[in-house]
Enzyme design. Structure first.
Site, PDB file in Angstrom:
ATOM      1  N   LEU A  99       0.814  -1.199  -0.044  1.00 46.18           N
ATOM      2  CA  LEU A  99       0.016  -0.067   0.002  1.00 46.18           C
ATOM      3  C   LEU A  99       0.769   1.458  -0.104  1.00 46.18           C
ATOM      4  CD1 LEU A  99      -2.970  -1.036   2.539  1.00 46.18           C
ATOM      5  CD2 LEU A  99      -2.857  -1.437   0.164  1.00 46.18           C
ATOM      6  N   GLY A 144       1.081  -5.346   0.978  1.00 48.35           N
ATOM      7  CA  GLY A 144       0.126  -5.411  -0.010  1.00 48.35           C
ATOM      8  C   GLY A 144       0.679  -6.315  -1.288  1.00 48.35           C
ATOM      9  N   ASN A 168       3.280  -7.593   7.042  1.00 49.44           N
ATOM     10  CA  ASN A 168       3.911  -7.086   8.175  1.00 49.44           C
ATOM     11  C   ASN A 168       3.326  -5.876   8.618  1.00 49.44           C
ATOM     12  OD1 ASN A 168       4.824  -5.560   5.590  1.00 49.44           O
ATOM     13  ND2 ASN A 168       6.780  -4.933   6.384  1.00 49.44           N
ATOM     14  N   GLU A 169       2.133  -5.659   8.367  1.00 48.37           N
ATOM     15  CA  GLU A 169       1.433  -4.547   8.788  1.00 48.37           C
ATOM     16  C   GLU A 169       1.744  -4.088  10.135  1.00 48.37           C
ATOM     17  OE1 GLU A 169      -0.583  -5.420   5.004  1.00 48.37           O
ATOM     18  OE2 GLU A 169       0.263  -6.754   6.556  1.00 48.37           O
TER      19      GLU A 169
END
Length: 293
Positions: A99, A144, A168-169
């Site tokens: 993202l 993403g 890995n957010e």
């Protein structure tokens, strides 16, 4: 709105949607169609296409990229000549960094809503695509980027320790939405997903293969040829039966988002608009700018 606007731009620039698409013929006879951020190489005889991400420097999923990607995919799906698509990067070394944080920092709620709807649209289109999708992962694939790979039917990763992959957010202080989570659970199982998501794990190639995040790891110079070989195997399966089976396996997952799509958008907007989240994201972006400087 974004898709409609992009269609108008493409039409005005001479790129038509559907079977009448304007194509470019290269010196080797290959046919392609392209917009600014996605290059599509067509092999009508084989019924396949290669979609290459070209949104430098890291193929981030900006709103413009998401829109162009979905339109390119839609164009292929509307042309029954093509049954399979290989997803890869035009910039070896980075498949997609995920993202685009600039879309989520310092903007207004309307923009956040439009952006998240485009992310949802990408996932829904990819995860339920009637075409066979093979991810030729020729670079790092966090967040993403990993989601795009997970949407594919088969994933091939280059054997390079720099090419890690994972959702890995949490490392950025944000939470992967439930449909990211569901896609991962469908791929590697509940316990492995819980572990990976909480810790924001990025897997190197051998680890990704062991946990089932990718299906094959090959030398870097063999990723493309292996993807073509795998595609041939998948396209040998009777199309109708394969499509129905894919739909049966995946539709319950997509239905969960479709039922609460608007609520998911509002949840994202509310979360991303928090002062603490904005501060965290903007600080991270500033650090990235300083590193580039």
């Amino acid at each position: 709105m974004a898709l409609a606007a992009a269609r108008r731009v493409l039409l005005c620039s001479g790129v038509r949607l559907g079977r009448s698409a304007t194509v470019i013929r290269g010196g080797n006879g290959a046919r392609t169609f392209a917009n600014q951020r996605v290059l599509v190489e067509l092999d009508a005889a084989a019924g396949t296409a290669i979609m290459k991400f070209k949104n430098p420097p890291v193929n981030s999923l900006s709103l413009d990229f998401l829109t162009e990607f979905v339109i390119s995919l839609e164009k292929l799906e509307n042309d029954k000549t093509f049954r399979g698509v290989i997803l890869t990067s035009d910039h070896p070394g980075i498949f997609s960094a995920g993202l685009d944080l600039t879309e989520m920092c310092g903007k207004n709620p309307a923009h956040y809503a439009e952006y998240w709807k485009a992310v949802q649209e990408l996932w829904l289109r990819l995860y339920l695509s009637n075409m066979t999708l093979v991810a030729a992962i020729n670079g790092a694939s966090p967040a993403g980027g990993c989601l795009i790979a997970l949407c594919s039917d088969y994933r091939i990763l280059a054997n390079n320790p720099k090419y890690s992959i994972g959702l890995n957010e949490t490392l950025l202080g944000i939470v992967a939405p439930f449909w990211f989570k569901d896609t991962l659970v469908n791929t590697i199982g509940h316990r492995a997903s819980e572990h990976a998501l909480q810790l924001g794990l990025l897997f190197q190639p051998a680890e990704a293969l062991q946990v089932g995040l990718v299906d094959k790891v090959v030398p870097e110079d063999q990723v493309q040829s292996e993807a073509l070989s795998v595609m041939t195997q998948w396209l040998a399966i009777p199309e109708h039966a394969r499509q129905l089976t894919k739909h049966m396996m995946r539709k319950p997952t997509t239905d969960q988002l479709i039922k609460q799509r608007e609520a998911d958008i509002q949840h994202f907007v509310s979360f991303i608009s928090r002062d603490s989240i904005q501060k965290s994201l903007c600080m991270y972006l500033e650090k990235l700018k300083q590193k580039k400087g």
